[in-house]
Design an enzyme around this catalytic site. Sequence first.
Site, short mmCIF file in Angstrom:
data_model
loop_
_atom_site.label_atom_id
_atom_site.label_comp_id
_atom_site.label_asym_id
_atom_site.label_seq_id
_atom_site.Cartn_x
_atom_site.Cartn_y
_atom_site.Cartn_z
N TYR A 151 0.82 -1.21 0.00
CA TYR A 151 0.00 0.00 0.00
C TYR A 151 0.86 1.27 0.00
CZ TYR A 151 -3.84 -3.14 1.34
OH TYR A 151 -4.77 -4.14 1.39
N TRP A 168 -11.73 -12.62 -6.90
CA TRP A 168 -13.00 -13.11 -6.35
C TRP A 168 -14.15 -13.00 -7.35
CZ3 TRP A 168 -10.94 -16.14 -3.57
CH2 TRP A 168 -9.98 -15.83 -2.62
N HIS A 258 -1.81 -17.23 4.34
CA HIS A 258 -0.59 -17.53 3.56
C HIS A 258 0.43 -16.40 3.59
CE1 HIS A 258 -1.69 -15.70 -0.67
NE2 HIS A 258 -1.96 -14.87 0.31
N ASN A 305 5.92 -17.19 -4.59
CA ASN A 305 5.56 -15.77 -4.57
C ASN A 305 5.50 -15.23 -3.14
OD1 ASN A 305 4.66 -13.55 -6.51
ND2 ASN A 305 3.17 -13.40 -4.85
#
Length: 348
Positions: A151, A168, A258, A305
């Site tokens: 951010y 989503w 995660h 990642n």
Amino acid sequence: MAEHLSQSELDYPFKLLEYFNGFRVSKVIFSACELGVFDLLLKSQEPLSAQHVARELSTSVDGMERLLDALVGIEILEVETTNGTALYSSTDVANLYLAKGSAKSLHDMIIYQSQTIYPLWNNMVDAVREGKNQNEKTFGLPPEDIFQVIYRSEEEMLKFMGLMNSSWVLDGHDIVTAFNLSGFQNIVDLGGCTGALAREMAKAYPSSSVTVFDLPKVVETAQKHFSQDDDSIMFQTGDFFSDEIPHADLYVLARIIHDWPEEKCLTLLKKIYDTCKPGGGILLVEAMLFENRRGPVMAQIFSLNMLVQAEGRERPPSEYTHMLNKTGFHNVQVCRTGKSYDAILAIR
């Protein structure tokens, strides 16, 4: 992997060369999205020449022709020749997923992959060598606060939120219907970002109230850029690590666990357990590894990642079950959707 690389691969490494060139294929799609190729072709009522596309998008004709031909080669565009001129048009798949205007557009996901994930993966060697994320080397920001990096500006926040929204829109329905959640009347999506998954939840369970709980700046941006006129979801601001979380019958943690090492995950899960009433539940949404960690390939790649960008990892079902049981939850159920993300439901 070895069992799939046959004797013919020793004679000529077709498969290996395909893997080597995978990043180039990605960049063909990324570049076309960033230039607006798919949006232009969707708006056009007829196939367009490379010259026309180049003029509209302010590119070189030669470069655009090569890019369009490569897109035809990977079967994302179609081409026909009329009076000696090649005319290009989008496939149905490109119109549905790659143009901005589609309800199922993955455009924001692609922009994030191209402009944020791709530079991070340039430092994968150092991530593997050091065992930590490469935010400092890639973006010049401290590696400790991963969401300070994610951010770091309004533009970057919008890219990330666009990524989550795309995810989503694509996978949300399968996730919220993986289990019958109609018995949970009050649902809170912790770290629910734009509210895209919460909206899918509200559609599937219209008698339930659904609230997104996220950082103040995320909620402000979500309401400014991702709100819908007929929104049936609510937003509440806070930090689920440091602030009190709202009471709910079901807590959703979608692609949250995660991000973090196990100790931090256990702290969050215990906090949710202590807030949750008996009979309440928690829904985890993640890309689960097989128990032997030999797949799925996308989950293995997602785990890499997490190494290069965050502090966590992808895990097999047994590790999520262990963490849930350790923090008091029981009756753990696992549902593999067969798509990008899977679901785990546990009860307080």
